[in-house]
Structures are given as C-alpha cells and as structure tokens.
Design an enzyme around this catalytic site. Structure first.
Site, short mmCIF file in Angstrom:
data_model
loop_
_atom_site.label_atom_id
_atom_site.label_comp_id
_atom_site.label_asym_id
_atom_site.label_seq_id
_atom_site.Cartn_x
_atom_site.Cartn_y
_atom_site.Cartn_z
NE ARG A 60 -59.21 -32.62 -17.57
CZ ARG A 60 -60.05 -31.76 -17.11
NH1 ARG A 60 -60.14 -30.58 -16.86
NH2 ARG A 60 -61.08 -32.67 -16.92
CD GLU A 89 -57.08 -39.94 -15.08
OE1 GLU A 89 -57.88 -40.63 -16.13
OE2 GLU A 89 -57.72 -39.33 -14.21
CG ASP A 145 -60.72 -38.66 -10.77
OD1 ASP A 145 -60.37 -39.54 -11.64
OD2 ASP A 145 -61.93 -38.59 -10.38
CG ASP A 205 -60.52 -43.50 -17.47
OD1 ASP A 205 -61.37 -42.82 -18.30
OD2 ASP A 205 -59.86 -42.68 -16.85
CE LYS A 232 -58.69 -40.73 -19.57
NZ LYS A 232 -59.94 -40.29 -18.68
CE LYS A 251 -62.02 -42.24 -11.41
NZ LYS A 251 -63.00 -41.02 -11.99
CG ASP A 261 -58.83 -42.31 -12.95
OD1 ASP A 261 -58.02 -42.28 -12.12
OD2 ASP A 261 -59.75 -41.67 -13.55
#
Length: 471
Positions: A323, A321, A319, A260, A237, A249, A242
């Site tokens: 996956r 994102e 949020d 991230d 990933k 967030k 993010d």
C-alpha cells in the site's frame, strides 16, 4: 503473439485447417448428439460408458483404429456452478494432434470463442527451467470467431503468468522494467523510469520500501494513445519479493512471495490487451517496482515518511509495504484526474480469508462502475466480488504522530482499511477501482493451471473495450 507467449501457449491454427472434430456436449444436447453418431461410434461410446458429465471424455476410433472424433462432456450448462472454461481441460487430456470444434455440434451452450480461449488458457505451460513435456494438441480457430482477439487475450495472460511464475532471483525490479519496455516496444508506447536520487525525492514511499535491497527500486511510467482521448490509468503493485522487511515473515509466509508482483503482471496483461486492440483511450501504466528486503538501509516500524501526496505516514508494519508504494503511484496518477483509475495488488490476507484464492475483492465508490465491473467479470469469465469502502473504518488508521498509519493495528477489516488507505492518495479521481487479488492458482482448474495467474486482467479489458471501443 510475443516469443515468450508463443512458447507458453500454442497459437490457434487458421480456420479451415483439417482437424479431428471435437463435440462439446451438454446433458440436454446428448440425445441429439448420440443420435448423430454412426453405429460403431455409438457402440463404442456406450461400451466405454460415456456420459456428458463435466470433463468426461470419449475418444472414438475410426475403422482403421485412428482417432476419428472426440466427445467432451459439459454437464448441466444451466447449473449455477457450471464452469465456462471447462474446455480448458482438453489440452491436458487429448493426445498430440490437430483438433477442430464441430461447426454443426447440436449444443451451442459453450460459445466457440469461449471454448477456444479456454483451450488456449489450458494449454499454458511454464517451461523456463525444464522442458515443457510432450507436444501439446493444437486447436483450429472456430469459424466466425475473432481469432486474433482470442489469441491476443491468451498471449497477454501468458505474459502475465510467466512473470508471476518467474522466481525472484531472475525477476527483480530491473526485469519488471524490461518487461514493460518490451511491451511498450511492441505497441509503440513510451516509457519513463524514475530511480536513484530522483526516486527518493519524487516517490519517497517507493524509495523507502526498496532501499534495503541491492536491486534498486524504481517507478515505471508507460504511456500510449492520443493525448486527447479519455485517460485511463492502471497501477500495478510490483513487489518482486517480499520478506516482510524488519517485520519479517515466517518461512512459510515467504514461499510464494515471488508472486507479490502479481498486481504489476495483471496491469501489464490488461495493458497488452487494450493496446493490442487499439482501444480509443489514452493509457497510462504505473508500476512501482521494488524488493522488500532487509539490510541496514531497511525502513523500520515507527518511522514516519512523508509521501508524494504530502501526507505523513507512520510505519506500523513493514510487511504492509504494498500500500505504501501504491500510494505514491496513485498520487501521481491523481494529478491527471483520469476518467478511470484502476489499481491491482496482491495486498491483504484478509481478502483471501473472506473470498478465497479464486475471487478477488474490488472496491469502488461509483455504483454504476461497480455494476459494470460485475457484468464485465461475468462476460470475461473473470469473477470478482465487491467489498465496501466503509468510511468509519478510516479511523482505525489514525496515528498519534503522523497523518495516518499504514496499518490499523487490529485484527478486523484488513482489506477494507487497506483500500481506505489507498483512497486517501487519489482524492480527485472519482472513478477509482482497487482490486485486491491473490495472483495464484493453488490447484489446477480448467483453463487455469496451478501457478501464477493474472486475475482481473481479462475483466478490465472487457470493461475498457465496452467503454472505449476502437474507432
């Protein structure tokens, strides 16, 4: 070792280089070690109150006052909580100089290769934006170890840590691609990148997540090794930052979001180790690289996007994102039905609540593979914990308008439902492992400085080396 890694971790010096001896002493071995000290050393150790407790240090002087020997306590090496990376404290404790582990040390509980790796991992410094500080002590490679192997592992970890520690203003999707290309160049691998209009067509979820950023999203595809070898695919990933998207967030939740892309860093580090060792496999590394930003082009809660696999996905939360981008990458990987498919992702807070920051969760349906992963984690001092792919929880991802939702919408089983979501996109690959990791050391531990970490990378390398040893 790469230039960047060399700057982050000093290399081992050649075996046989003269160095100040360092004895790693457990409680059980201390009486024999103490008996072997000369009278002034014994008196000095007693006067300073040295005992072989974990992390306790004694610097023994020679007659002229120079440092002649080091004693370092390991504590009870048979205790359940013994830290096998304890020697990683030494670079932060010792004055500059050249040191050598005692070849005839009475205690053999701390394997020389483990101690050397711990030393190198503890020597890491992230010095891109300010001086690294005083010169670090150097270690002579212990006789009989594979010093090149230890150095490769440490350099790969340094590469991954550097990437995670680099802030998002200097590390976006293009810079993640540059890191993959640099890695490919060192190992003779090939890299293909999908971006722009073609990305929107071939990887619609990756495109949707990255569309709001001024820094273009992309799918990075690295391949290495003979085409007739067993196929292993790593997926990382690569969310460079993010914000949470339109489901933004809070400010506190964004403070560490440069990490991230920790899954991509771990995958790059594991690939570096595997290629450097010349493992007998056909390696593929897939990194969907994006920034989850906010603009008029941002994807929205309630949007329905048809994935590369053909499944339609309702966006329950922007949020979640990670996956989404992994789903498209896994769908591509699944077309080859690799012998082993492994994905790394800083995916859910639920896994951290359950297992804390130091223990990544992993999910797989293959019982034999789960056992091998646990064994590899112990051998590599890179622990993980298996969590269940509880199939009935898949119903929590139901959508009234699409094939599935990207979130369950409830407070329960967040890590499991995320893993079940991913599993939908690689149905043909039987040996699939998903690592849900934190990618960060909140506080310093031996061999693990505070900051970015490439969790599960050393474990995966140990697993691959055991299954696909170099020919």
């Amino acid at each position: 070792m790469t230039d960047a890694a060399a700057a982050s971790i000093p290399a081992l010096l050649p075996a046989g280089t003269p160095g100040i001896p360092v004895a790693l002493v457990s409680q059980a071995a201390w009486p024999a070690c103490e008996a072997g000290l000369d009278a002034p050393q014994k008196a000095f150790a007693a006067a300073t109150g040295f005992a072989p407790k974990p992390g306790r240090l004694a610097l023994l002087p020679a007659a002229d006052g120079a440092l002649s020997r080091v004693l370092f306590g390991l504590g009870d090496t048979d205790a359940a909580g013994h830290d096998r990376l304890l020697a990683g404290m030494l670079p932060g404790l010792l004055p500059p100089g050249i040191y050598a582990l005692e070849a005839d040390a009475p205690d053999q509980a701390e394997a020389p290769a483990e101690a050397a790796l711990a030393w190198l991992l503890g020597s890491y410094r992230f010095a891109r934006y300010r001086p690294a500080g005083p010169e670090r002590p150097r270690l002579v490679a212990p006789a009989g170890i594979d010093a090149a192997e230890v150095g490769r592992i440490a350099a790969a970890v340094a590469l991954g840590r550097d990437l995670v520690n680099t802030p998002a203003n200097d590390l976006g999707p293009a810079e993640i691609e540059a890191a993959a290309r640099a890695l490919a160049g060192r190992h003779g691998a090939a890299v293909a990148v999908t971006a722009g209009v073609e990305l929107a067509r071939a990887f619609p979820l990756v495109h949707a997540v990255g569309a709001a950023s001024t820094r273009a999203p992309r799918l990075i595809d690295l391949t290495w090794g003979p085409t007739d070898a067993p196929r292993v695919t790593l997926v990382g990933k690569g969310v460079a930052f993010d914000t949470g998207g339109l489901d933004i967030k809070p400010s506190a939740g964004m403070l560490l979001m440069k990490k991230d892309m920790g899954g991509a860093a771990a995958a790059l580090a594991a690939a570096d180790m595997a290629m450097g060792a010349g493992l007998a496999l056909r390696l593929r590394l897939l990194i969907p690289a994006v920034e989850n930003a906010i603009s008029g082009d941002a994807f929205r809660p309630g949007d329905v996007i048809r994935s590369r696999a053909g499944l339609s996905v309702e966006i329950g939360n922007t949020d979640a994102e990670g996956r989404l981008i992994l789903a498209d990458a896994l769908a591509l990987a699944d077309t080859e039905e690799p012998d082993l498919l492994i994905d790394f992702a800083t995916l859910t807070g639920a896994a951290r609540v359950a297992l804390g920051p130091d223990l990544p969760a992993f999910f797989t349906e293959d019982e034999a593979l789960a056992g091998a992963i646990a064994a590899a984690g112990h051998a590599a001092i890179d622990p993980v914990w298996r969590m269940p792919l509880h199939a009935p929880y898949a119903s929590l991802l139901a959508s009234k308008v699409a094939d599935l939702n990207n979130v369950s919408g409830g407070p329960f089983a967040g890590a499991i439902t995320a893993a079940l979501f991913l599993r939908r996109f690689a149905p043909k690959t039987k040996r699939h492992v998903h690592f849900d990791l934190y990618g960060w050391n909140p506080s310093a531990k031996p061999g693990r400085p505070e900051g970015g970490e490439v969790q599960a990378a050393r474990l995966v390398y140990a697993l691959l080396k055991d299954r696909y040893p170099p020919g």
